[in-house]
Design a protein around this motif. Structure first.
Motif, PDB file in Angstrom:
ATOM      1  N   ASN A  32       1.053  -0.781  -0.353  1.00 52.77           N
ATOM      2  CA  ASN A  32       0.074   0.124   0.397  1.00 52.77           C
ATOM      3  C   ASN A  32       0.647   1.688  -0.415  1.00 52.77           C
ATOM      4  O   ASN A  32       1.530   1.125   1.013  1.00 52.77           O
TER       5      ASN A  32
ATOM      6  N   ARG B  24      -0.349  -3.137  10.537  1.00 57.11           N
ATOM      7  CA  ARG B  24      -1.787  -2.462  10.912  1.00 57.11           C
ATOM      8  C   ARG B  24      -2.352  -2.756   9.466  1.00 57.11           C
ATOM      9  O   ARG B  24      -1.492  -2.356   8.427  1.00 57.11           O
ATOM     10  N   LYS B  25      -3.271  -3.373   9.285  1.00 62.51           N
ATOM     11  CA  LYS B  25      -4.281  -3.689   7.591  1.00 62.51           C
ATOM     12  C   LYS B  25      -4.298  -2.082   7.738  1.00 62.51           C
ATOM     13  O   LYS B  25      -4.211  -1.756   6.056  1.00 62.51           O
ATOM     14  N   ASN B  26      -5.637  -1.215   8.383  1.00 65.82           N
ATOM     15  CA  ASN B  26      -6.054  -0.048   7.494  1.00 65.82           C
ATOM     16  C   ASN B  26      -4.817   1.106   8.002  1.00 65.82           C
ATOM     17  O   ASN B  26      -4.588   1.616   8.814  1.00 65.82           O
ATOM     18  N   PRO B  27      -4.804   1.554   6.936  1.00 66.13           N
ATOM     19  CA  PRO B  27      -3.658   3.441   6.964  1.00 66.13           C
ATOM     20  C   PRO B  27      -3.841   4.207   7.800  1.00 66.13           C
ATOM     21  O   PRO B  27      -2.516   4.939   8.210  1.00 66.13           O
ATOM     22  N   VAL B  28      -5.418   4.389   8.736  1.00 61.33           N
ATOM     23  CA  VAL B  28      -5.125   5.203   9.571  1.00 61.33           C
ATOM     24  C   VAL B  28      -4.679   5.092  11.070  1.00 61.33           C
ATOM     25  O   VAL B  28      -4.478   5.483  11.293  1.00 61.33           O
ATOM     26  N   HIS B  29      -5.166   2.961  10.607  1.00 64.07           N
ATOM     27  CA  HIS B  29      -4.353   3.072  12.801  1.00 64.07           C
ATOM     28  C   HIS B  29      -2.749   3.085  12.577  1.00 64.07           C
ATOM     29  O   HIS B  29      -2.625   3.213  13.072  1.00 64.07           O
ATOM     30  N   ARG B  79     -11.198   1.716   0.142  1.00 62.16           N
ATOM     31  CA  ARG B  79     -12.400   0.168   0.663  1.00 62.16           C
ATOM     32  C   ARG B  79     -11.419  -0.044   1.979  1.00 62.16           C
ATOM     33  O   ARG B  79     -10.627  -0.116   2.727  1.00 62.16           O
ATOM     34  N   ASP B  80     -12.503   0.034   3.422  1.00 63.49           N
ATOM     35  CA  ASP B  80     -11.947  -0.355   4.473  1.00 63.49           C
ATOM     36  C   ASP B  80     -11.628  -1.652   4.869  1.00 63.49           C
ATOM     37  O   ASP B  80     -12.305  -2.800   4.369  1.00 63.49           O
ATOM     38  N   PRO B  81     -10.450  -2.036   5.201  1.00 60.14           N
ATOM     39  CA  PRO B  81      -9.718  -3.241   4.860  1.00 60.14           C
ATOM     40  C   PRO B  81      -9.924  -3.995   6.480  1.00 60.14           C
ATOM     41  O   PRO B  81      -9.881  -5.185   6.955  1.00 60.14           O
ATOM     42  N   GLY B  82     -10.725  -3.476   7.378  1.00 57.68           N
ATOM     43  CA  GLY B  82     -11.433  -4.040   8.770  1.00 57.68           C
ATOM     44  C   GLY B  82      -9.831  -3.679   9.863  1.00 57.68           C
ATOM     45  O   GLY B  82      -9.280  -2.531   9.456  1.00 57.68           O
ATOM     46  N   ARG B  83      -9.699  -4.067  10.020  1.00 56.68           N
ATOM     47  CA  ARG B  83      -9.201  -3.919  11.793  1.00 56.68           C
ATOM     48  C   ARG B  83      -8.293  -4.905  11.287  1.00 56.68           C
ATOM     49  O   ARG B  83      -8.246  -6.053  11.083  1.00 56.68           O
TER      50      ARG B  83
END
Lengths: 105, 187
Positions: A32, B24-29, B79-83
């Motif tokens: 990513n 972490r999967k989610n970039p915001v996290h 798209r939300d990749p989840g937590r």
């Protein structure tokens, strides 16, 4: 302790190396573009810590001046790099760098 | 003694949040974890008597670069990749490359730790702690920055101008590009 370093400099240099290793591994593993960018910032921070440690250890200020330049360059690179990611997303609807393979033979 | 404890606390925080950024999967996290890394680095800078660097670390990294990254993440509307954490796959090309590099780095790190090259003869310089506390952290840096490093300072200001212009030009929608993307597909 010399120069105001309250811990031996090797501790800080080891921490810097560990953070740099984590940043490199993240840059190589994650596909990513935004996470790769954040791993770049981790590497920059590790290098900053090394510069400041040596600057304090040898009781100079040159390292800290260079850290200032590194931060300015990191900010400039953040602006342009994220602009590129936005433009890429506008055209290809993805931020995974593996999907950007138009030049592949 | 207390400095050693503080160092290990902030170093552990920095390493854990750096691992959080990478895994972490989610970039915001991951961005929030990166914020934690920046803050623990700032604490380490204060620990080694570089207060100005700590403050501009928070201002520039946490306050400008991280905010920019988080804005871009939210702007892109992915798209939300989840937590949770990613699953590490070491059989892909990237996994192998990462393992090789990390292995090399760890070998280098262990070499540095146990071979003890680092024995400089003279570690005293013009800016000892006493002088920095007397002159001030920012003033000491300014003494070097505006005399010895004046030309790089000016070049960096030009670089920032170029970066601003580049970012604006890159993200500008021409009318032709805008009409193409609106007709071609949803945006």
């Amino acid at each position: 302790m010399s120069g105001g370093l309250m811990v031996p400099p090797m501790y800080l240099l080891t921490l810097s190396a560990i953070i740099f290793i984590i940043g490199t591994a993240g840059f190589l593993i994650r596909r990513n573009a935004l996470i790769m960018f954040m791993s770049l910032e981790l590497m920059f921070n590790a290098v900053n810590l090394t510069f400041v440690t040596f600057s304090r250890y040898f009781q100079q200020m040159d390292g800290e001046a260079f850290v200032l330049f590194i931060m300015a360059v990191a900010a400039a690179e953040a602006a342009v790099g994220l602009a590129i990611i936005i433009t890429l997303f506008r055209n290809k609807e993805t931020v995974k760098v593996d999907d950007v393979d138009l030049l592949k033979g | 003694m207390i400095y050693h404890v503080l160092f290990f606390v902030f170093a552990a925080l920095a390493v854990l949040s750096a691992l959080g950024v990478v895994m972490r999967k989610n970039p915001v996290h991951a961005g929030v974890s990166l914020l934690m890394t920046f803050v623990s680095f700032a604490a380490l800078y204060i620990l080694i008597n570089a207060q100005f660097i700590a403050v501009i670390q928070i201002t520039i990294y946490a306050g400008a670069i991280l905010v920019l990254v988080l804005f871009v993440i939210m702007l892109l509307n992915l798209r939300d990749p989840g937590r949770g954490f990613i699953d590490l796959a070491f059989n892909t090309r990237q996994g192998v490359a990462a393992l090789v590099f990390v292995g090399l780095f760890i070998i280098e790190l262990v070499t540095l730790l146990f071979l003890r090259y680092f024995q400089p003869a003279n570690t005293s310089g013009p800016y000892s702690t006493a002088k920095i506390n007397a002159t001030g952290s920012i003033e000491s840096l300014a003494e070097v920055l505006f005399t010895k490093y004046l030309f790089p300072f000016e070049v960096v200001s030009v670089l920032l101008l170029v970066a601003i212009i580049g970012a604006v030009v890159l993200t500008r929608r021409d009318s032709k590009v805008a009409s193409d993307t609106e007709e071609g597909g949803q945006s």
